[in-house]
Design a protein around this motif. Structure first.
Motif, short mmCIF file in Angstrom:
data_model
loop_
_atom_site.label_atom_id
_atom_site.label_comp_id
_atom_site.label_asym_id
_atom_site.label_seq_id
_atom_site.Cartn_x
_atom_site.Cartn_y
_atom_site.Cartn_z
N GLU A 1 -4.72 -65.06 -46.97
CA GLU A 1 -6.12 -64.82 -46.66
C GLU A 1 -6.44 -63.33 -46.73
OE1 GLU A 1 -8.62 -66.99 -46.01
OE2 GLU A 1 -7.21 -68.56 -46.60
N PRO A 2 -7.65 -62.98 -47.15
CA PRO A 2 -8.05 -61.56 -47.13
C PRO A 2 -8.01 -61.01 -45.70
CG PRO A 2 -9.57 -62.87 -48.44
CD PRO A 2 -8.69 -63.84 -47.72
N VAL A 3 -7.66 -59.74 -45.60
CA VAL A 3 -7.58 -59.08 -44.30
C VAL A 3 -8.43 -57.82 -44.34
CG1 VAL A 3 -6.07 -57.96 -42.62
CG2 VAL A 3 -5.24 -59.93 -43.91
N SER A 4 -9.30 -57.67 -43.34
CA SER A 4 -10.12 -56.47 -43.23
C SER A 4 -9.33 -55.38 -42.52
CB SER A 4 -11.42 -56.77 -42.47
OG SER A 4 -12.20 -57.71 -43.18
N LEU A 5 -9.40 -54.16 -43.05
CA LEU A 5 -8.59 -53.06 -42.54
C LEU A 5 -9.43 -51.81 -42.28
CD1 LEU A 5 -5.69 -53.28 -45.17
CD2 LEU A 5 -5.65 -54.28 -42.88
N THR A 6 -8.85 -50.89 -41.55
CA THR A 6 -9.40 -49.53 -41.45
C THR A 6 -8.27 -48.55 -41.73
OG1 THR A 6 -8.96 -49.42 -39.06
CG2 THR A 6 -11.14 -50.13 -39.74
N LEU A 7 -8.63 -47.44 -42.41
CA LEU A 7 -7.68 -46.39 -42.73
C LEU A 7 -8.30 -45.04 -42.41
CD1 LEU A 7 -7.60 -48.65 -45.31
CD2 LEU A 7 -5.57 -47.31 -45.81
N ASP A 8 -7.44 -44.05 -42.21
CA ASP A 8 -7.90 -42.70 -41.96
C ASP A 8 -8.57 -42.15 -43.22
OD1 ASP A 8 -7.15 -39.57 -42.21
OD2 ASP A 8 -7.49 -40.09 -40.10
N HIS A 9 -9.82 -41.70 -43.09
CA HIS A 9 -10.57 -41.26 -44.26
C HIS A 9 -9.92 -40.07 -44.95
CE1 HIS A 9 -13.57 -38.84 -46.45
NE2 HIS A 9 -14.02 -40.02 -46.84
N ASN A 10 -9.51 -39.07 -44.18
CA ASN A 10 -8.96 -37.86 -44.79
C ASN A 10 -7.69 -38.13 -45.58
OD1 ASN A 10 -11.04 -36.29 -43.82
ND2 ASN A 10 -9.95 -35.69 -41.95
N LYS A 11 -6.84 -39.02 -45.05
CA LYS A 11 -5.60 -39.33 -45.77
C LYS A 11 -5.88 -40.06 -47.07
CE LYS A 11 -2.49 -39.31 -41.78
NZ LYS A 11 -1.53 -40.10 -40.95
N VAL A 12 -6.83 -41.00 -47.03
CA VAL A 12 -7.18 -41.72 -48.26
C VAL A 12 -7.84 -40.76 -49.25
CG1 VAL A 12 -8.60 -43.56 -49.22
CG2 VAL A 12 -7.45 -43.90 -47.03
N ASN A 13 -8.73 -39.93 -48.76
CA ASN A 13 -9.45 -38.99 -49.62
C ASN A 13 -8.49 -38.01 -50.29
OD1 ASN A 13 -11.95 -38.14 -50.70
ND2 ASN A 13 -12.03 -36.43 -49.28
N ASN A 14 -7.52 -37.51 -49.54
CA ASN A 14 -6.54 -36.58 -50.10
C ASN A 14 -5.65 -37.27 -51.13
OD1 ASN A 14 -7.49 -34.49 -48.50
ND2 ASN A 14 -5.97 -34.79 -46.89
N SER A 15 -5.25 -38.50 -50.84
CA SER A 15 -4.41 -39.24 -51.78
C SER A 15 -5.17 -39.54 -53.07
CB SER A 15 -3.94 -40.56 -51.15
OG SER A 15 -3.10 -40.32 -50.03
N ALA A 16 -6.48 -39.75 -52.95
CA ALA A 16 -7.30 -40.10 -54.11
C ALA A 16 -7.42 -38.95 -55.10
CB ALA A 16 -8.69 -40.55 -53.66
N ASP A 17 -6.99 -37.75 -54.71
CA ASP A 17 -7.01 -36.61 -55.63
C ASP A 17 -5.88 -36.69 -56.65
OD1 ASP A 17 -9.22 -35.46 -54.48
OD2 ASP A 17 -8.07 -34.17 -53.13
N TYR A 18 -4.92 -37.59 -56.44
CA TYR A 18 -3.75 -37.70 -57.31
C TYR A 18 -3.88 -38.90 -58.23
CZ TYR A 18 -1.61 -34.26 -54.21
OH TYR A 18 -1.34 -33.12 -53.49
N GLU A 19 -3.66 -38.66 -59.52
CA GLU A 19 -3.78 -39.73 -60.51
C GLU A 19 -2.89 -40.91 -60.18
OE1 GLU A 19 -3.78 -39.56 -65.28
OE2 GLU A 19 -1.80 -39.27 -64.39
N ALA A 20 -1.68 -40.64 -59.71
CA ALA A 20 -0.72 -41.71 -59.46
C ALA A 20 -1.19 -42.68 -58.38
CB ALA A 20 0.63 -41.11 -59.04
N PHE A 21 -2.11 -42.24 -57.54
CA PHE A 21 -2.62 -43.10 -56.48
C PHE A 21 -3.29 -44.35 -57.04
CE2 PHE A 21 -6.05 -43.99 -53.27
CZ PHE A 21 -5.23 -44.38 -52.23
N TYR A 22 -3.83 -44.24 -58.25
CA TYR A 22 -4.60 -45.33 -58.85
C TYR A 22 -3.75 -46.31 -59.65
CZ TYR A 22 -8.39 -42.20 -57.59
OH TYR A 22 -9.24 -41.38 -56.89
N SER A 23 -2.50 -45.95 -59.95
CA SER A 23 -1.69 -46.81 -60.82
C SER A 23 -0.30 -47.08 -60.25
CB SER A 23 -1.55 -46.15 -62.20
OG SER A 23 -0.94 -44.88 -62.10
N HIS A 24 -0.06 -46.68 -59.02
CA HIS A 24 1.26 -46.83 -58.42
C HIS A 24 1.22 -47.95 -57.38
CE1 HIS A 24 5.07 -45.64 -56.52
NE2 HIS A 24 5.28 -44.87 -57.56
#
Length: 212
Positions: free
Chosen positions: A41-64
């Motif tokens: 079943e789908p699960v709703s989550l919350t994550l720390d915005h700054n950590k996600v935002n910083n990770s999103a600066d890296y190309e590998a985040f999208y394909s790893h």
């Protein structure tokens, strides 16, 4: 940022749903997210915005393959969608898909173009026109590449490299080529002559005409 930080994110299961709940989370610097797939079943989550935002600066985040640490339980997942605020540097929602060992997955992998500095046509004044910057593939999680290299060193002027010309890693298949239709052998990169600047005499003629 360390590789571990990029590929491992702490998350919590959230019970509050709806637009109002999402707005409250964003004001608290949290990102609402959903995890689905894997016959669960789908699960709703919350994550720390700054950590996600910083990770999103890296190309590998999208394909790893990422690791979500959900209330102490580790789950492997792929990033499938990321929504951003239209003008603020804010991520507003993230979609993750579960990764199941032994089950093939579909995802996009970025293309890295290499050896353009060795290409004779480019040295002679040509340019490399990229028609694609990523390719959709299917493979087992263990075979998922972070990126695929596209060597254009030998590509000649006015020639095009297609999907079928790519050297995919072992165990990786192009989704488009699997359709067994020549129309799906998409162009990836073409070497073409650089646009010519207007001739000096033409420019002078236009200037003289405007003065008259």
């Amino acid at each position: 940022m360390s590789t571990n930080t990029i590929f491992t994110l702490d998350a919590n299961v959230r019970a509050d749903k709806g637009k109002g709940a999402s707005r409250r989370l964003r004001r608290a610097d949290l990102v609402p997210a959903i995890l689905y797939g894997g016959n669960e079943e789908p699960v709703s989550l919350t994550l720390d915005h700054n950590k996600v935002n910083n990770s999103a600066d890296y190309e590998a985040f999208y394909s790893h393959v990422l690791t979500l640490n959900i209330d102490g339980k580790k789950v492997e997942a792929l990033l499938k969608d990321i929504q951003r605020h239209p003008y603020k540097p804010k991520i507003t929602h993230v979609d993750f898909q579960r990764v199941v060992a032994g089950e093939k997955l579909h995802t996009n992998v970025p293309l890295h173009f290499i050896n353009d500095e060795r290409n004779a046509a480019i040295k002679a004044g040509g340019i490399a026109e990229h028609q694609a910057n990523e390719v959709e593939v299917t493979c087992l999680p263990k075979d998922l590449p972070e990126f695929i290299e596209v060597d254009i060193a030998e590509l000649e002027m006015d020639t095009t490299l297609h999907l079928s010309d790519l050297k995919l890693p072992a165990g990786v298949t192009s989704v488009e080529l699997a359709k067994e239709d020549e129309t799906h052998d998409l162009a990836v990169v073409t070497i073409k002559p650089a646009p010519k600047a207007p001739a000096a005499d033409e420019a002078e003629g236009e200037e003289a005409g405007s003065e008259e």
